[in-house]
Enzyme design. Structure first.
Site, PDB file in Angstrom:
ATOM      1  N   HIS A 272     169.278  52.360 116.694  1.00 23.55           N
ATOM      2  CA  HIS A 272     168.007  53.029 116.065  1.00 23.55           C
ATOM      3  C   HIS A 272     166.616  53.035 116.089  1.00 23.55           C
ATOM      4  O   HIS A 272     166.285  51.494 116.628  1.00 23.55           O
ATOM      5  CB  HIS A 272     168.518  53.075 114.949  1.00 23.55           C
ATOM      6  CG  HIS A 272     169.529  54.174 113.785  1.00 23.55           C
ATOM      7  ND1 HIS A 272     170.245  53.622 112.496  1.00 23.55           N
ATOM      8  CD2 HIS A 272     169.252  55.209 113.949  1.00 23.55           C
ATOM      9  CE1 HIS A 272     170.938  54.891 112.304  1.00 23.55           C
ATOM     10  NE2 HIS A 272     170.425  56.004 113.411  1.00 23.55           N
TER      11      HIS A 272
ATOM     12  N   ARG B  33     163.369  57.744 114.307  1.00 20.91           N
ATOM     13  CA  ARG B  33     164.862  56.679 114.291  1.00 20.91           C
ATOM     14  C   ARG B  33     165.582  57.399 115.485  1.00 20.91           C
ATOM     15  O   ARG B  33     166.338  56.728 115.896  1.00 20.91           O
ATOM     16  CB  ARG B  33     165.538  57.214 112.044  1.00 20.91           C
ATOM     17  CG  ARG B  33     166.747  56.990 112.733  1.00 20.91           C
ATOM     18  CD  ARG B  33     166.848  57.220 110.726  1.00 20.91           C
ATOM     19  NE  ARG B  33     167.869  57.544 110.543  1.00 20.91           N
ATOM     20  CZ  ARG B  33     169.133  56.539 110.471  1.00 20.91           C
ATOM     21  NH1 ARG B  33     168.254  55.831 109.331  1.00 20.91           N
ATOM     22  NH2 ARG B  33     170.028  56.530 110.140  1.00 20.91           N
TER      23      ARG B  33
ATOM     24  N   ASN C 257     173.546  57.984 114.802  1.00 22.90           N
ATOM     25  CA  ASN C 257     175.157  57.105 113.650  1.00 22.90           C
ATOM     26  C   ASN C 257     174.987  58.071 112.727  1.00 22.90           C
ATOM     27  O   ASN C 257     175.985  57.485 111.414  1.00 22.90           O
ATOM     28  CB  ASN C 257     174.495  55.907 113.017  1.00 22.90           C
ATOM     29  CG  ASN C 257     175.206  55.078 113.139  1.00 22.90           C
ATOM     30  OD1 ASN C 257     176.271  54.657 113.584  1.00 22.90           O
ATOM     31  ND2 ASN C 257     174.679  54.013 111.922  1.00 22.90           N
TER      32      ASN C 257
ATOM     33  N   TYR D 171     167.420  46.897 108.543  1.00 22.96           N
ATOM     34  CA  TYR D 171     168.047  46.300 108.113  1.00 22.96           C
ATOM     35  C   TYR D 171     168.428  46.324 106.532  1.00 22.96           C
ATOM     36  O   TYR D 171     169.065  47.677 105.918  1.00 22.96           O
ATOM     37  CB  TYR D 171     165.918  45.859 107.754  1.00 22.96           C
ATOM     38  CG  TYR D 171     165.161  46.606 106.315  1.00 22.96           C
ATOM     39  CD1 TYR D 171     165.036  47.781 107.259  1.00 22.96           C
ATOM     40  CD2 TYR D 171     165.718  46.828 105.013  1.00 22.96           C
ATOM     41  CE1 TYR D 171     164.237  48.752 106.254  1.00 22.96           C
ATOM     42  CE2 TYR D 171     164.989  47.687 104.091  1.00 22.96           C
ATOM     43  CZ  TYR D 171     164.194  48.734 104.669  1.00 22.96           C
ATOM     44  OH  TYR D 171     163.694  49.438 103.978  1.00 22.96           O
TER      45      TYR D 171
ATOM     46  N   TYR E   8     176.018  53.180 101.913  1.00 16.69           N
ATOM     47  CA  TYR E   8     175.785  54.800 101.693  1.00 16.69           C
ATOM     48  C   TYR E   8     177.315  54.898 102.317  1.00 16.69           C
ATOM     49  O   TYR E   8     177.557  54.863 103.654  1.00 16.69           O
ATOM     50  CB  TYR E   8     174.567  55.117 101.018  1.00 16.69           C
ATOM     51  CG  TYR E   8     173.765  55.303 102.075  1.00 16.69           C
ATOM     52  CD1 TYR E   8     173.140  54.231 102.018  1.00 16.69           C
ATOM     53  CD2 TYR E   8     174.475  55.247 103.328  1.00 16.69           C
ATOM     54  CE1 TYR E   8     171.314  54.017 103.226  1.00 16.69           C
ATOM     55  CE2 TYR E   8     173.821  55.572 104.665  1.00 16.69           C
ATOM     56  CZ  TYR E   8     172.207  53.891 104.796  1.00 16.69           C
ATOM     57  OH  TYR E   8     171.600  54.181 105.624  1.00 16.69           O
TER      58      TYR E   8
ATOM     59  N   GLU F 221     173.874  44.888 109.192  1.00 15.95           N
ATOM     60  CA  GLU F 221     171.808  45.408 109.347  1.00 15.95           C
ATOM     61  C   GLU F 221     171.688  44.297 109.115  1.00 15.95           C
ATOM     62  O   GLU F 221     171.662  43.516 108.414  1.00 15.95           O
ATOM     63  CB  GLU F 221     172.015  46.307 108.104  1.00 15.95           C
ATOM     64  CG  GLU F 221     172.936  47.782 107.438  1.00 15.95           C
ATOM     65  CD  GLU F 221     172.287  48.217 108.869  1.00 15.95           C
ATOM     66  OE1 GLU F 221     170.796  48.078 108.798  1.00 15.95           O
ATOM     67  OE2 GLU F 221     172.757  49.126 109.151  1.00 15.95           O
TER      68      GLU F 221
HETATM   69  O1  LIG Z   1     172.361  54.484 108.009  1.00 12.33           O
HETATM   70  C1  LIG Z   1     172.800  54.265 108.922  1.00 12.33           C
HETATM   71  O2  LIG Z   1     173.284  54.488 110.155  1.00 12.33           O
HETATM   72  C2  LIG Z   1     173.216  52.704 108.441  1.00 12.33           C
HETATM   73  C3  LIG Z   1     173.552  52.450 108.025  1.00 12.33           C
HETATM   74  C4  LIG Z   1     175.026  53.235 108.092  1.00 12.33           C
HETATM   75  C5  LIG Z   1     176.336  52.275 108.775  1.00 12.33           C
HETATM   76  C6  LIG Z   1     177.106  52.328 109.280  1.00 12.33           C
HETATM   77  C7  LIG Z   1     177.753  53.655 109.616  1.00 12.33           C
HETATM   78  C8  LIG Z   1     177.160  54.972 108.954  1.00 12.33           C
HETATM   79  C9  LIG Z   1     175.792  53.767 107.961  1.00 12.33           C
HETATM   80  C10 LIG Z   1     171.387  52.199 107.962  1.00 12.33           C
HETATM   81  C11 LIG Z   1     170.737  51.836 108.439  1.00 12.33           C
HETATM   82  O3  LIG Z   1     170.391  51.531 109.765  1.00 12.33           O
HETATM   83  O4  LIG Z   1     170.062  53.055 109.480  1.00 12.33           O
HETATM   84  C12 LIG Z   1     169.225  51.418 108.468  1.00 12.33           C
HETATM   85  N1  LIG Z   1     168.494  52.473 107.283  1.00 12.33           N
HETATM   86  O5  LIG Z   1     168.973  53.056 106.663  1.00 12.33           O
HETATM   87  O6  LIG Z   1     167.953  53.329 108.318  1.00 12.33           O
HETATM   88 ZN   LIG Z   2     170.088  51.886 112.058  1.00  7.03          ZN
END
Ligand SMILES: O=C(O)[C@H](Cc1ccccc1)CC(O)(O)C[N+](=O)[O-]
Ligand SMILES: [Zn+2]
Length: 308
Positions: A69, A127, A144, A199, A249, A271
């Protein structure tokens, strides 16, 4: 411009500086580091890959990617710090030397190169990737959410304008396709997959695409617990850990879930700092401490991989 910024491990570096750095660190440490290209991005930028480890035959491998991201700059800083530590401490640090003699770390300093460049040039809070979506002026796919793991079923959007847009199909993005191909082509040696985000201060493992309990949940939970206690030992930084779905989540299409289901057992999402005070805008003054504590966790996981 042909004015090159000077690289620093305690500053955020722009993409040109990082690319010059990766070329240099490979050239200056040819016995330990080699650089290749994972692929090219939507906008045609190279996506570099650093192989870090003592040359040897049929070694286990761990993939470590950063910069999924675009706005999560501390992730990108960490991958640079990791490679620095490897070359600096090889030969003197027993644990690291042992790891590098027996494991190869495939480090992707920046996966989402177009997005990262865009956060420097235009929008610090970007992002996604920067690919053009059909039928709309909204740009980009969430890398992601773009993997073939429960793709677009939960915690992702099918609307191109959303920040969690899953893409037109799994691996629709050149960046995710390049990473997935690399892992698929090296499955016999790749035993670990560590993808670095920010984070929240969490160490996550499959699954995020559902509440299903991974077959290796108990072991992964123990590995995460031990890695977090190593991390916390340095500066008392508090981390939570667990399966992604219950710890952060539900979100489908993540690279960690896909790698796990492809057969990479030790699959984790970090994270990094912080928990929201600065969020994605983590001050440069925290790069060193964040990197140092995170490396302890990576060492812990890599050691477990080597011993199992
Ligand atoms: O939403 C995301 O892709 C990650 C959490 C995540 C991590 C692993 C698999 C699916 C989701 C959180 C983040 O790194 O994007 C931080 N955020 O919430 O912006
Ligand atoms: Zn991320």
């Amino acid at each position: 411009s042909n004015i090159r910024a000077v690289h620093s491990y305690v500053k955020y570096n722009d993409l040109d500086t990082i690319n010059a750095w990766s070329a240099n660190i490979a050239a200056q440490n040819s016995g330990l580091v080699s650089r290749s290209q994972l692929g090219t991005s939507y906008e045609g930028r190279p996506i570099y890959l650093l192989k870090v480890g003592k040359s040897g035959s049929n070694k286990k491998a761990v993939v470590l990617d950063c910069g999924f991201h675009a706005r999560e700059w501390i992730s990108v800083a960490f991958c640079q710090w990791f490679v620095k530590e490897a070359v600096e401490k090889y030969g003197s640090d027993t644990q690291l030397t042992n790891l590098l003699n027996n494991l190869d770390f495939y480090v992707v300093p920046v996966l989402n190169v177009d997005g990262y460049a865009y956060t420097w040039s235009t929008n610090r809070m970007w992002r996604k990737t920067r690919s053009v979506n059909s039928g709309t002026t909204c740009i980009g796919t969430d890398p992601n959410r773009n993997f073939n793991a429960g793709w677009c079923t939960v915690g992702a959007s099918s609307r191109a304008c959303d920040d969690t847009y899953c893409g037109s199909s799994p691996e629709s993005e050149r960046e995710t396709k390049a990473l997935a191909n690399f892992i698929r082509n090296n499955l016999s040696s790749i035993k670990g997959y560590l993808t670095i985000h920010s984070y929240s201060q969490m160490l996550l493992f499959p699954y995020s695409y559902s509440y299903a309990v991974a077959k290796d949940h108990t072991e992964l939970n123990t590995v995460a617990k031990n890695a977090v206690s190593q991390l916390t030992s340095l500066y008392k930084t508090k981390y939570t850990y667990g399966a992604g779905g219950t710890t952060i989540y539900l979100a489908a299409g993540g690279s960690d879930d896909w790698a796990y289901d492809a057969g990479v057992k030790y699959s984790f999402t970090f994270e990094l700092r912080d928990t929201g005070r600065y969020g994605f805008l983590l001050p440069e003054s925290q790069i060193q401490a964040t990197s140092q504590e995170t490396i302890l966790a990576v060492r812990s996981i890599a050691t477990h991989i080597l011993n199992n």
